[in-house]
Design a protein around this motif. Structure first.
Motif, PDB file in Angstrom:
ATOM      1  N   ASP A  70       0.846  -1.188   0.000  1.00 15.84           N
ATOM      2  CA  ASP A  70       0.000   0.000   0.000  1.00 15.84           C
ATOM      3  C   ASP A  70       0.881   1.237   0.000  1.00 15.84           C
ATOM      4  OD1 ASP A  70       1.008   0.129   2.574  1.00 15.84           O
ATOM      5  OD2 ASP A  70      -0.922  -0.098   3.590  1.00 15.84           O
ATOM      6  N   ASP A  71       0.265   2.394   0.172  1.00 12.99           N
ATOM      7  CA  ASP A  71       1.018   3.645   0.133  1.00 12.99           C
ATOM      8  C   ASP A  71       2.083   3.689   1.226  1.00 12.99           C
ATOM      9  OD1 ASP A  71       1.309   6.384  -0.989  1.00 12.99           O
ATOM     10  OD2 ASP A  71       0.703   6.987   1.020  1.00 12.99           O
ATOM     11  N   SER A  72       1.810   3.048   2.371  1.00 12.05           N
ATOM     12  CA  SER A  72       2.803   3.017   3.443  1.00 12.05           C
ATOM     13  C   SER A  72       4.049   2.247   3.026  1.00 12.05           C
ATOM     14  CB  SER A  72       2.199   2.373   4.699  1.00 12.05           C
ATOM     15  OG  SER A  72       1.121   3.139   5.195  1.00 12.05           O
ATOM     16  N   SER A  73       3.879   1.235   2.166  1.00 13.29           N
ATOM     17  CA  SER A  73       5.025   0.475   1.662  1.00 13.29           C
ATOM     18  C   SER A  73       5.944   1.367   0.839  1.00 13.29           C
ATOM     19  CB  SER A  73       4.541  -0.698   0.805  1.00 13.29           C
ATOM     20  OG  SER A  73       3.573  -1.474   1.472  1.00 13.29           O
ATOM     21  N   VAL A  74       5.348   2.239   0.037  1.00 14.27           N
ATOM     22  CA  VAL A  74       6.138   3.160  -0.792  1.00 14.27           C
ATOM     23  C   VAL A  74       6.844   4.187   0.084  1.00 14.27           C
ATOM     24  CG1 VAL A  74       6.041   4.865  -2.642  1.00 14.27           C
ATOM     25  CG2 VAL A  74       4.614   2.809  -2.765  1.00 14.27           C
ATOM     26  N   LYS A  75       6.122   4.740   1.038  1.00 13.43           N
ATOM     27  CA  LYS A  75       6.722   5.742   1.923  1.00 13.43           C
ATOM     28  C   LYS A  75       7.899   5.146   2.706  1.00 13.43           C
ATOM     29  CE  LYS A  75       2.508   8.504   2.505  1.00 13.43           C
ATOM     30  NZ  LYS A  75       1.425   8.901   3.442  1.00 13.43           N
ATOM     31  N   ALA A  76       7.757   3.896   3.142  1.00 11.07           N
ATOM     32  CA  ALA A  76       8.838   3.252   3.886  1.00 11.07           C
ATOM     33  C   ALA A  76      10.074   3.088   3.016  1.00 11.07           C
ATOM     34  CB  ALA A  76       8.367   1.891   4.413  1.00 11.07           C
ATOM     35  N   ALA A  77       9.886   2.650   1.774  1.00  7.06           N
ATOM     36  CA  ALA A  77      11.027   2.468   0.868  1.00  7.06           C
ATOM     37  C   ALA A  77      11.728   3.794   0.592  1.00  7.06           C
ATOM     38  CB  ALA A  77      10.550   1.833  -0.439  1.00  7.06           C
ATOM     39  N   LEU A  78      10.948   4.827   0.351  1.00  3.61           N
ATOM     40  CA  LEU A  78      11.547   6.133   0.061  1.00  3.61           C
ATOM     41  C   LEU A  78      12.307   6.666   1.273  1.00  3.61           C
ATOM     42  CD1 LEU A  78       8.688   7.783  -2.024  1.00  3.61           C
ATOM     43  CD2 LEU A  78      10.799   6.732  -2.854  1.00  3.61           C
ATOM     44  N   ARG A  79      11.783   6.411   2.464  1.00  4.27           N
ATOM     45  CA  ARG A  79      12.488   6.860   3.664  1.00  4.27           C
ATOM     46  C   ARG A  79      13.796   6.097   3.857  1.00  4.27           C
ATOM     47  NH1 ARG A  79       9.260   7.516   9.087  1.00  4.27           N
ATOM     48  NH2 ARG A  79      11.415   8.128   9.639  1.00  4.27           N
ATOM     49  N   MET A  80      13.798   4.805   3.536  1.00  2.10           N
ATOM     50  CA  MET A  80      15.040   4.035   3.611  1.00  2.10           C
ATOM     51  C   MET A  80      16.088   4.612   2.665  1.00  2.10           C
ATOM     52  SD  MET A  80      14.164  -0.012   3.782  1.00  2.10           S
ATOM     53  CE  MET A  80      12.713  -0.561   4.673  1.00  2.10           C
ATOM     54  N   LYS A  81      15.680   4.866   1.435  1.00  4.54           N
ATOM     55  CA  LYS A  81      16.622   5.388   0.442  1.00  4.54           C
ATOM     56  C   LYS A  81      17.160   6.746   0.883  1.00  4.54           C
ATOM     57  CE  LYS A  81      16.990   4.193  -3.656  1.00  4.54           C
ATOM     58  NZ  LYS A  81      16.023   3.817  -4.692  1.00  4.54           N
ATOM     59  N   ALA A  82      16.294   7.581   1.430  1.00  2.00           N
ATOM     60  CA  ALA A  82      16.730   8.912   1.881  1.00  2.00           C
ATOM     61  C   ALA A  82      17.686   8.800   3.064  1.00  2.00           C
ATOM     62  CB  ALA A  82      15.513   9.754   2.267  1.00  2.00           C
ATOM     63  N   LEU A  83      17.427   7.849   3.951  1.00  2.00           N
ATOM     64  CA  LEU A  83      18.252   7.683   5.148  1.00  2.00           C
ATOM     65  C   LEU A  83      19.690   7.323   4.796  1.00  2.00           C
ATOM     66  CD1 LEU A  83      18.236   7.507   8.312  1.00  2.00           C
ATOM     67  CD2 LEU A  83      17.778   5.061   8.021  1.00  2.00           C
ATOM     68  N   VAL A  84      19.871   6.491   3.770  1.00  2.00           N
ATOM     69  CA  VAL A  84      21.211   6.003   3.449  1.00  2.00           C
ATOM     70  C   VAL A  84      21.917   6.838   2.379  1.00  2.00           C
ATOM     71  CG1 VAL A  84      20.584   3.662   4.094  1.00  2.00           C
ATOM     72  CG2 VAL A  84      20.380   4.357   1.695  1.00  2.00           C
ATOM     73  N   SER A  85      21.307   7.923   1.959  1.00  2.00           N
ATOM     74  CA  SER A  85      21.967   8.768   0.954  1.00  2.00           C
ATOM     75  C   SER A  85      23.042   9.626   1.610  1.00  2.00           C
ATOM     76  CB  SER A  85      20.944   9.651   0.246  1.00  2.00           C
ATOM     77  OG  SER A  85      20.372  10.563   1.162  1.00  2.00           O
ATOM     78  N   GLY A  86      24.099   9.931   0.872  1.00  2.00           N
ATOM     79  CA  GLY A  86      25.140  10.825   1.358  1.00  2.00           C
ATOM     80  C   GLY A  86      26.051  10.225   2.403  1.00  2.00           C
ATOM     81  N   LEU A  87      26.192   8.901   2.451  1.00  2.00           N
ATOM     82  CA  LEU A  87      27.080   8.270   3.428  1.00  2.00           C
ATOM     83  C   LEU A  87      28.527   8.282   2.936  1.00  2.00           C
ATOM     84  CD1 LEU A  87      24.920   5.196   4.529  1.00  2.00           C
ATOM     85  CD2 LEU A  87      25.038   7.474   5.548  1.00  2.00           C
ATOM     86  N   THR A  88      29.432   7.958   3.824  1.00  2.00           N
ATOM     87  CA  THR A  88      30.855   7.913   3.498  1.00  2.00           C
ATOM     88  C   THR A  88      31.392   6.507   3.718  1.00  2.00           C
ATOM     89  OG1 THR A  88      31.742   8.348   5.716  1.00  2.00           O
ATOM     90  CG2 THR A  88      31.002  10.251   4.433  1.00  2.00           C
ATOM     91  N   ALA A  89      32.641   6.290   3.322  1.00  2.00           N
ATOM     92  CA  ALA A  89      33.272   4.994   3.495  1.00  2.00           C
ATOM     93  C   ALA A  89      33.496   4.651   4.962  1.00  2.00           C
ATOM     94  CB  ALA A  89      34.593   4.959   2.740  1.00  2.00           C
ATOM     95  N   ASP A  90      33.395   5.614   5.852  1.00  2.00           N
ATOM     96  CA  ASP A  90      33.549   5.368   7.291  1.00  2.00           C
ATOM     97  C   ASP A  90      32.250   4.896   7.941  1.00  2.00           C
ATOM     98  OD1 ASP A  90      36.225   6.047   7.351  1.00  2.00           O
ATOM     99  OD2 ASP A  90      35.812   8.165   7.756  1.00  2.00           O
ATOM    100  N   ASP A  91      31.152   4.945   7.210  1.00  2.00           N
ATOM    101  CA  ASP A  91      29.846   4.615   7.772  1.00  2.00           C
ATOM    102  C   ASP A  91      29.491   3.150   7.542  1.00  2.00           C
ATOM    103  OD1 ASP A  91      29.505   7.295   8.538  1.00  2.00           O
ATOM    104  OD2 ASP A  91      28.709   7.817   6.555  1.00  2.00           O
TER     105      ASP A  91
END
Length: 430
Positions: A96-117
């Motif tokens: 459902d729509d919550s499934s999409v929102k969860a996926a987008l939040r995961m992708k946003a959370l892991v964006s902009g990381l570094t090799a130290d993370d």
């Protein structure tokens, strides 16, 4: 130590075996030995599946590195508190729509990381529907129709997930690619025959060995009627999933922390302690649930009547994931699930064979879409059904296993178990 419990109360004995199987797959038991080395930088947690919240709680309980933060998504009713890791919920088995929102939040959370993370990914069965980001040009409604068509088709879980990966922007290693250059450690609880990482939640953080051509072959084989945007995407051959040689996967860890075989072995050990020889037939049976019920009934009858290929008493244990092919225009006929369908077919094929009892249930506590794990079968199952005016063959034809066993008081209800190592089948021959 041998006991007479199986003889006096077969149902309680079978329940004990199921409980041993589920206990063996609890995240709190399995996660501590699989922790990654703490990083110099941040630690983020993402995940999805029926066991994801319990996995997050277990991780927080034993983690001694830098502070954790992140999110996991579970089906409604499978939530448990997990401290700093946020627990979301979404729809299963159709997103459902919550499934999409969860996926987008995961992708946003892991964006902009570094090799130290470090990203710790927690996935278990059910994650495919719980975290959904449709590929470009495909809508959520298209994905819902695709999921429903796959669920009704009789396709295996591996085949379904092959198609799902090819029309997703997060599955098939694409979440791992979004984490780059951070290190990723994936912890998996297997609910799939063969324990293939790419099939657990459709493999968001592992390489995808399949492609669009393979998905199209599955579509044609099962004559799936797909929304035009989904079909057009598959026919375009556009490759978005991540392959094993992709440098963005270098240095990643994948740990299978719990499997169906481990749980079946735990149940077998409990049976032997009660003096009942246990035979693990396979942890990867697949095929139509009613055919599987007939096969197990034939084996149990051979043992009961001829003492072959095993002597009685004994218990036959098996796992895997059966399928139910639905017919007709409605999405679902009756109140069924694959385990109750298998159990009903077993009862019909046994024809009241004396001394044969069975429990068939899903280790997550939900068989089909009902809050019922499965059902018990006994030598008097058919007799009691006919006395109540409940017709077994009609119930099987209508895929109404839950209605059948519910009327008899033989439904097996556990509530959410917070793990998922697929089907558990135990056939006791006394």
């Amino acid at each position: 130590m041998p006991s007479d419990a199986p003889l006096q109360n077969p149902r309680a004995f079978l329940t004990t075996l199921f409980e041993a199987a589920v206990a063996e797959a609890q995240p709190g038991l399995r996660i501590p030995s699989c922790l990654p080395q703490p990083p110099r930088g941040r630690v983020l947690v993402v995940g999805a599946g029926k066991a994801a919240a319990q996995m997050a709680r277990a991780l927080e309980a034993c983690w001694t590195g830098p502070s954790l933060r992140g999110l996991v998504v579970v089906p409604h009713g499978h939530e448990v508190a997990a401290g700093a890791i946020e627990v979301l919920h979404a729809s299963h088995p159709v997103p459902d729509d919550s499934s999409v929102k969860a996926a987008l939040r995961m992708k946003a959370l892991v964006s902009g990381l570094t090799a130290d993370d470090l990203v710790i990914a927690l996935f278990s069965g059910g994650g495919s529907a719980l975290s959904v980001e449709p590929a470009s040009g495909i809508s959520l409604r298209d994905k819902q129709l695709l999921n429903q068509a796959l669920l009704n088709s009789g396709a295996s879980i591996s085949e379904m997930n092959c198609v799902r990966r090819q029309v997703s922007a997060i599955k098939g290693g694409q979440l791992a690619a979004a984490c780059h250059p951070a290190r990723v450690c994936t912890l998996l609880i297997s609910d799939v025959p063969g324990d293939h990482p790419e099939d657990i939640a459709s493999g968001p953080t592992v390489a995808d060995p399949s492609d669009a051509a393979m998905a199209l072959d599955i579509v044609r084989r099962y004559r799936l009627q797909l929304p035009e945007p989904v079909l057009a995407h598959l026919q375009s051959g556009v490759a978005t999933t991540i392959k094993a040689d992709d440098p963005r996967l270098e240095g990643h860890e994948v740990h299978m922390i719990a499997t169906p075989q481990q749980s079946l072995q735990a149940a077998a050990e409990v049976a032997r302690r009660h003096g009942i020889p246990a035979h693990v037939l396979s942890d990867r049976f697949e095929g139509e649930a009613r055919d599987m019920g007939g096969m197990l009934a034939a084996l149990a009858s051979q043992i009961a009547q001829r003492g072959e290929p095993f002597a009685r008493p004994c218990v036959l244990l098996s796992g895997g994931e059966s399928t139910v092919t639905l017919s007709g225009s409605r999405p679902y006929e009756g109140r069924g699930g694959r385990n109750v369908e298998c159990a009903l077919a077993l009862a019909l094929a046994l024809r009241g064979q004396p001394g044969v009892y069975a429990l068939m249930a899903d280790t997550d506590g939900v068989d089909g879409q009902e809050p019922v794990a499965g059902a018990f079968v006994a030598p008097d199952t058919l007799r009691r059904a006919h006395a109540l005016g409940v017709l077994p063959q009609r119930s099987l034809d209508a895929h109404d296993g839950h209605g059948f066993f519910g009327a008899l008081g033989d439904a097996f209800v556990t509530g959410p178990t917070h793990t998922n190592v697929n089907d558990f089948r135990a056939v006791l021959v006394l």
